[in-house]
Design an enzyme around this catalytic site. Structure first.
Site, mmCIF file in Angstrom:
data_model
loop_
_atom_site.group_PDB
_atom_site.id
_atom_site.type_symbol
_atom_site.label_atom_id
_atom_site.label_comp_id
_atom_site.label_asym_id
_atom_site.label_seq_id
_atom_site.Cartn_x
_atom_site.Cartn_y
_atom_site.Cartn_z
ATOM 1 C CG HIS A 1 -15.865 39.921 29.443
ATOM 2 N ND1 HIS A 1 -16.484 40.659 30.239
ATOM 3 C CD2 HIS A 1 -14.881 39.390 29.950
ATOM 4 C CE1 HIS A 1 -15.730 40.781 31.302
ATOM 5 N NE2 HIS A 1 -14.772 39.964 31.192
ATOM 6 C CG HIS B 1 -11.706 36.387 31.040
ATOM 7 N ND1 HIS B 1 -12.985 36.641 31.203
ATOM 8 C CD2 HIS B 1 -11.575 35.334 30.465
ATOM 9 C CE1 HIS B 1 -13.751 35.431 30.983
ATOM 10 N NE2 HIS B 1 -12.825 34.713 30.482
#
Length: 225
Positions: free
Chosen positions: A26, A169
């Site tokens: 992200h 992540h």
């Protein structure tokens, strides 16, 4: 220890047949900017993070993506949504198995404070991190086990030649790259992941081949790294 793959660098292998897996981290959040530990806290992208995600989306706009899978946390979903804006017919699926490591008692703590107040843990984390559990949270090994199980389950749903995009992540991605590369989780730092980084690997059953690690050329071109 081997090489560290930093900004705008790639690790190239000969392309292999099978399912193409694009792993993206992200974009930036305020907690990233402030160097606060960010695990399961649901922090959205900041202005820079949205800009990074748009650059990432532009870099992937011509990819033929079969499905997009994302951690349900806002920062990942927002990044995946930017990418999905160029792929209107591609399903975007929330996948809890892609959530970030549970950092337990360290959640939200500033990195500088952690270094000062938890020196024994920091030393252990630097020397042998794989099986070291965060107090009240997960270990890297825990993360890898659920991430690999999720990846295997997802990839088995698609025919060879498909392209899957996974938005997740830092610790999830490095654990998957370590698995695919056949290296110990104790060496996870070699698979460094910066915000909005792009990684590519191929899977053909139980065989994995890593092509790119921590590629951020799309950000360097737009001075957003």
């Amino acid at each position: 220890m081997g090489k560290n793959y930093k900004d705008c660098q790639t690790m190239e292998n000969i392309q292999q047949p099978g399912t193409k897996i694009i792993l993206v981290r992200h974009g930036e959040t305020e907690w990233n900017r402030l160097h606060r530990f960010q695990g399961l806290s649901d922090i959205p992208l900041n202005e820079k993070g949205n800009s990074q995600a748009r650059s990432l989306a532009l870099a992937l706009k011509d990819e033929v993506i079969t499905s997009i899978y994302s951690s349900p946390l806002k920062r990942a979903m927002e990044t995946a949504s930017h990418i999905g804006s160029f792929h209107s017919k591609t399903p975007l699926i929330k996948e809890p198995g892609l959530m970030e490591m549970d950092l337990g008692d360290f959640e939200g703590m500033e990195g500088r404070r952690w270094k000062e107040e938890h020196q024994d843990f920091r030393k252990a984390w630097e020397e042998k991190p794989a099986t070291l559990s965060m107090p009240g949270g997960e270990s890297l090994q825990d993360v890898q086990e659920r991430a690999v199980a999720t990846l295997m389950r997802i990839s088995e749903l698609y025919d060879s030649g498909s392209t899957l995009l996974i938005c997740s992540h830092n610790f999830v991605i490095v654990s998957l790259l370590c698995f695919a590369s056949g290296i110990s989780l104790d060496r996870f730092r070699e698979m460094r992941q910066d915000t909005a980084a792009l990684n590519v690997m191929y899977t053909n059953g139980a065989d994995f081949h890593v092509e790119k690690v921590n590629d951020r050329q799309h950000l360097c071109l737009n001075n957003q790294s």
